[in-house]
Write a protein that holds these residues in place. Structure first.
Motif, mmCIF file in Angstrom:
data_model
loop_
_atom_site.group_PDB
_atom_site.id
_atom_site.type_symbol
_atom_site.label_atom_id
_atom_site.label_comp_id
_atom_site.label_asym_id
_atom_site.label_seq_id
_atom_site.Cartn_x
_atom_site.Cartn_y
_atom_site.Cartn_z
ATOM 1 N N CYS A 164 50.513 41.343 41.233
ATOM 2 C CA CYS A 164 49.683 40.753 41.775
ATOM 3 C C CYS A 164 49.687 41.683 43.961
ATOM 4 O O CYS A 164 50.959 42.410 43.880
ATOM 5 N N PHE A 176 50.025 32.118 43.594
ATOM 6 C CA PHE A 176 49.874 33.307 43.058
ATOM 7 C C PHE A 176 50.421 32.029 41.637
ATOM 8 O O PHE A 176 49.422 32.229 40.795
ATOM 9 N N LEU A 182 46.879 29.913 40.822
ATOM 10 C CA LEU A 182 45.749 31.859 40.320
ATOM 11 C C LEU A 182 46.710 31.885 38.313
ATOM 12 O O LEU A 182 45.470 32.123 37.478
ATOM 13 N N ILE A 183 47.835 32.344 38.699
ATOM 14 C CA ILE A 183 47.966 32.820 36.901
ATOM 15 C C ILE A 183 48.184 31.338 35.755
ATOM 16 O O ILE A 183 47.354 31.579 34.764
ATOM 17 N N HIS A 206 43.706 33.482 36.124
ATOM 18 C CA HIS A 206 42.536 34.677 36.768
ATOM 19 C C HIS A 206 43.408 35.574 36.361
ATOM 20 O O HIS A 206 44.410 35.864 37.961
ATOM 21 N N GLY A 207 43.300 36.537 35.814
ATOM 22 C CA GLY A 207 43.818 37.752 36.067
ATOM 23 C C GLY A 207 43.196 39.054 35.349
ATOM 24 O O GLY A 207 42.523 38.685 33.777
ATOM 25 N N TYR A 216 47.025 40.411 39.625
ATOM 26 C CA TYR A 216 46.199 39.292 40.070
ATOM 27 C C TYR A 216 46.239 39.675 40.992
ATOM 28 O O TYR A 216 47.534 40.075 42.188
ATOM 29 N N SER A 217 45.052 39.376 42.408
ATOM 30 C CA SER A 217 45.082 39.220 43.609
ATOM 31 C C SER A 217 44.054 37.693 43.717
ATOM 32 O O SER A 217 43.640 37.387 43.353
#
Length: 82
Positions: free
Chosen positions: A33, A65, A68-69, A73-74, A79-80
Motif C-alpha cells: 500500500c 485501504f 479499496l482492496i 482496486h490495485g 494499492y494507492s
C-alpha cells in the motif's frame, strides 16, 4: 475487520517517491500500500513528518485501504489512494 486482509506494522518512508509504503497480506499473498505525503498533509496537517502522520492515523488509513482492496482496486499488487 476482514480477516483475509491484514496489515503488519512495517511502514517505511520512501523519500525519493515522497510516500509512505506499508505491506498488506491479502488472502495470504503479500502486497503493498502507498500513500503520498501530499495526501497525508492535506488530511492531517503539516504539524508532523508524513511517517508520523501515518502512524497517528493508521487505523483510519488502513480501513480505507481495506475497502479499496476489497473492491479489487490495485495494480500489480500495489494499492494507492487517489
Amino acid at each position: 475487520m476482514n480477516q483475509a486482509i491484514q496489515f503488519p506494522d512495517r511502514e517505511e518512508w520512501d523519500d525519493a517517491a515522497k510516500v509512505v509504503r506499508f505491506p498488506v497480506m491479502v488472502n495470504g499473498m503479500l502486497a503493498e500500500c502507498v500513500i503520498s505525503d501530499a495526501l497525508l498533509y492535506r488530511r492531517y496537517g503539516h504539524n508532523a513528518q508524513p511517517i508520523s502522520l501515518f502512524q497517528n492515523n493508521r487505523w483510519d488509513i488502513e480501513e480505507e485501504f481495506e475497502a479499496l482492496i476489497a473492491q479489487g482496486h490495485g495494480v500489480d499488487s500495489v494499492y494507492s489512494l487517489p
